[in-house]
Design a protein around this motif. Structure first.
Motif: not given
Length: 182
Positions: A130-134, A171-177
């Protein structure tokens, strides 16, 4: 943060040992007179060394050891008579204390704690699927919207994470947001 906890039933004993340690260059030295206070300090500090008498007003050293085992090294300061008893693998120093032996024991124990911390830092965290897919999704968005290669998108997320003190997943979650707001 690794620290040293000095716990003896008599306040003057714990203060004297704390002062000896501070005078010899040790930092983060805390003293107390009960086992429960020592356990609370240990939970706050995380790891370190506990220098203890045989019995506090509320519990013996073994109860403290049971609560901090694996996170703290313990140095028991006790009489010669108690040295001969089963000590559960705890390092011991005989009273009256020979200062040089005592300080050498504390230094050895601190080195053991620091070596354990270094080994713990070397363990590489394995990401879940799940983390890798984010992370992969964030790279895809960066590649599509910012015309980046996969390598550039990965480096961007990695560098941003390092600069901000966050994980790549955070950081990836922030980028997506940010990217999905546009």
């Amino acid at each position: 943060m690794a620290g040293i906890i000095v716990v003896f039933p008599k306040p003057e004993d714990s203060k004297a040992i704390k002062n000896l340690l501070v005078h010899n260059g040790y930092e983060s030295v805390f003293n107390c007179t009960t086992g429960s206070k020592a356990i609370t300090l240990a939970d706050t500090l995380g790891e370190g060394v506990i220098i203890s008498g045989y019995r506090m007003t509320d519990m013996p050293y073994t109860d403290i050891l049971d609560n901090v085992e694996g996170r703290f090294e313990m140095l028991l300061v006790t009489s010669k008579q108690k040295l001969l008893e089963d000590n559960r693998g705890v390092a011991m120093v005989e009273m009256p204390i020979k200062v040089r032996d005592f300080l050498n024991s504390v230094e050895l124990m601190q080195n053991n704690i620091y070596a354990k911390l270094r080994r713990k830092k070397r363990v590489v965290h394995q990401r879940t699927e799940e983390e890798q897919s984010v992370i992969d999704e964030a790279k895809s968005v960066l590649m599509e919207k910012n015309n980046m290669s996969e390598n550039e998108a990965h480096r961007y997320i990695q560098k941003s994470a390092m600069d901000s003190g966050r994980t790549m997943v955070e950081t990836a979650i922030s980028v997506l947001k940010i990217m999905y707001k546009e």
